[in-house]
Design an enzyme around this catalytic site. Structure first.
Site, short mmCIF file in Angstrom:
data_model
loop_
_atom_site.label_atom_id
_atom_site.label_comp_id
_atom_site.label_asym_id
_atom_site.label_seq_id
_atom_site.Cartn_x
_atom_site.Cartn_y
_atom_site.Cartn_z
N CYS A 18 -12.59 -28.04 6.55
CA CYS A 18 -11.35 -27.33 6.23
C CYS A 18 -10.16 -28.28 6.17
CB CYS A 18 -11.10 -26.24 7.27
SG CYS A 18 -9.63 -25.24 6.93
N ASP A 73 0.87 -1.18 0.00
CA ASP A 73 0.00 0.00 0.00
C ASP A 73 0.91 1.22 0.00
OD1 ASP A 73 0.96 0.31 2.51
OD2 ASP A 73 -0.96 0.16 3.52
N CYS A 116 -7.18 -27.64 11.40
CA CYS A 116 -8.41 -28.44 11.40
C CYS A 116 -8.13 -29.92 11.18
CB CYS A 116 -9.37 -27.91 10.33
SG CYS A 116 -10.01 -26.27 10.78
N HIS A 132 -5.89 -20.93 10.27
CA HIS A 132 -7.20 -21.39 9.81
C HIS A 132 -7.98 -20.26 9.14
CE1 HIS A 132 -11.18 -22.96 9.43
NE2 HIS A 132 -11.62 -21.92 10.11
N ASP A 188 -8.01 -7.34 0.69
CA ASP A 188 -7.04 -7.56 1.76
C ASP A 188 -7.71 -7.17 3.06
OD1 ASP A 188 -6.63 -4.49 1.25
OD2 ASP A 188 -5.69 -4.93 3.18
N CYS A 231 -6.92 -27.22 6.49
CA CYS A 231 -5.70 -26.59 7.04
C CYS A 231 -5.11 -27.47 8.15
CB CYS A 231 -5.99 -25.18 7.54
SG CYS A 231 -6.74 -25.09 9.18
#
Lengths: 398, 398
Positions: free
Chosen positions: A329, A90, A334, A360, A291, A331
């Site tokens: 999920c 940014d 999880c 997660h 974002d 990930c």
């Protein structure tokens, strides 16, 4: 090097691919925020495994600490933070306008007080552009004047006019840097891809995106958009100054009204958004990129996104719960740990808890974007979004 | 299931392999400490990639929070913390004797105040054994009375005598639990390896190790050792009550004097040790196993082990240093990030810094143990240790 191709649409929703110097980003895409050159509590390897393709870093924060010259000496931003995929910085505009304490704005730029050492510093469109050039992200953002969500028309117009004048100065400085770099750096050196040259390669290919301001005033936004597009050709367009305090319905209405006016060929980046329901609503209204610090900040507070709405893992109900946070999920959190264990980590104030919930939540938003891409390619985004909302909003209570 | 084989010796140093229900541990080995069921700032996947084979968890901490019954409901300790390799639990003895605040010791056990809620609780040899059985680690430790490093002979004798009486009670209770479990649980169920049975399987195969106390008084230690070995056959032996405030030379001398008296066939575990120089000195004196919070605690403070001694990453000299923390190290921290970036993470108070230095320090001690095994197998431990010390102690300054 900065190409955007739309592969499918469903209503206003678009599925595409943005090609950048460090790789391709399938859109819609969510980019995790690495404020100080690190996505809080996560490693680059975590981010790769979570499927992140594009990461944002904050120019303001890296400028005040460790300073862009230090980052340059350590091989520019990609190498500094160990991230070999696309990066976006940014401009520092949002930060200097959200800082507590002293701030003085004039047409030249913004004088502000560093949150680190309290020292007075100045950012101008040229400085913000130079800092980003030195950092070397794939995408740099123009320096903008952000006003609060409820700003009246004269205030919003003043900031928008300033943002447009600053945009011209950013674009001019960016073109100068690119030209002087092209003149001094033989392509062969750059293309050899020597590791020390990676950051340089990014700058050489860096693109600059404008930011549309105008508060919650549609006529201002429409005028600003016309003037941005008249200025020159761009490779992308950001919508700033939303999700800054105005009601969600106002943001959604603004996106809906803007959408037909946006050139279809440019990727559209809605800055600072957002929560799962905002991503779905914004994709429905034609947005491609997002974002937000929500997945990591909420994760550190023990709040996890799930298909059934947010879950606060600190709640006593999870004490002996052997189920994963989110059964759908994939990930590490999880697939490895129970809700009971995750609650224990938070109650016992263990660092691993902050990381596992952040991981997660980032994976959740990246998967949400993946699911949206699939629904768009099936030309069924509307039905998908309705079904998603019925489940997510039914039981959610963070 | 609890076999220890010595493959090579070099002087008093031994290289071997300890086979446990959840896997084999090559020795000498360093075990990271997962106080509250998590090695601070590291995930099980981090530990696997760092080469950890055996992890320690603290019975006292898990008993007060979340409670062993909660751990049992979440599938016992291995499943709870997502660690599928060998685990060892301490007995709580060291913790209850190091706690601030109220403590009352009698022959029955120890009454103490929980550091979490201030409530009074009692640990006895039987309770400490039952809690560890429920947690289900591969190795449980006997409940012991630890005295400070400078304790006089009568104090140390009193604690040693009590520790011996408690050892008998631990062994009796452990045998009862094993017998009642063997009677009620058909082996076929256990061996089917159903995931919910994993913790149970570990308890079924759990072994109990005695702890030798006696302070810094060799005659007490020698007598305690004889009486432990007379009591029954053991699968391992821990040396407790060292590295608790006495000078390092005293600890080394004690290990040297004890070594010829230790039965060669038992793995020797020196509790709470230590720093790199302590590992080298203790392996030289015949020790096989170690645990210590130093790599993670120091890592969180910005102090990193390197072959040239400790490095404090916060120091300004690292600001623009593009080199890795330790050029010889293969961990994620050293293969990905510069010292300059790691310093930035600490100065900017980023969570990732705590994790990256903890990870490196754990990997450093595990590699140190690997190197020692290689030197022992080459019958060259003495020369290796001298060379190691010359480099490590020359320039170290944390």
């Amino acid at each position: 090097m900065h190409e955007f191709a739309i592969h499918a649409t469903s209503g206003a929703a678009r599925a595409g691919a943005l090609t950048l110097p460090h790789g391709t980003v399938d859109t819609p895409a969510f980019m995790p925020v690495g404020t100080q050159g690190t996505v809080r509590a996560l490693s680059p390897e975590d981010l790769r495994r979570a499927g992140a393709t594009l990461v944002l870093a904050n120019t303001y924060h890296l400028h005040v600490r460790p300073g862009e010259q230090v980052v340059a000496k350590l091989g520019a931003l990609h190498r500094f933070m160990g991230w070999d995929r696309p990066l976006l910085t940014d401009s520092g505009g949002f930060q200097v306008f959200s800082l507590e304490g002293f701030r003085r704005v004039d047409d030249d730029g913004v004088e502000f007080q560093s949150h680190v050492d309290g020292g007075r510093r100045t950012l101008t469109p040229e400085r913000a552009t130079e800092i980003q050039w030195i950092l070397g992200a794939d995408i740099a953002m123009a320096f903008d004047h952000v006003v609060p969500g409820g700003a009246d028309e004269p205030t919003a117009r003043d900031a928008m006019e300033r943002t447009l004048r600053w945009l011209e100065r950013c674009a001019k400085r960016h073109a100068e840097l690119k030209a002087s770099h092209d003149a001094t750096m033989p392509r062969s050196t750059v293309e050899a891809g020597h590791s020390l040259q990676r950051g340089v390669m990014a700058s050489w290919n860096q693109t600059l995106w404008p930011i549309l301001q105008g508060g919650t005033h549609l006529e201002l936004r429409a005028e600003g958009l016309r003037r941005i597009l008249d200025l020159r050709d761009w490779t992308g367009l950001a919508i700033g100054g939303l999700s800054v305090g105005e009601p969600k319905a106002v943001m959604y209405a603004m996106l809906e009204a803007l959408e037909p006016r946006l050139p279809p060929a440019l990727p559209r980046y809605l800055m600072g958004v957002g929560f799962p329901e905002d991503l779905v609503a914004a994709v429905e209204r034609g947005v491609d990129l997002f974002d937000c610090v929500a997945p990591t900040r909420n994760g550190r507070n023990g709040s996890a996104f799930t298909p059934d709405g947010p879950v606060n893992i600190r709640n006593a109900e999870h004490r002996e719960d052997p189920r994963p946070l989110d059964a759908s999920c994939d990930c590490e959190t999880c697939t490895t740990f129970s809700r009971g264990y995750l609650r224990h980590l938070f109650v016992a104030e263990e660092l691993l808890g902050l990381r596992l919930l952040s991981l997660h939540n980032v994976r959740y938003l990246i998967r949400l974007a993946e699911e949206m891409r699939v629904a768009i390619r099936r030309s069924a985004f509307g039905q998908w979004a309705d079904a998603w909302r019925r489940r997510y909003l039914r039981s959610g209570s963070a």
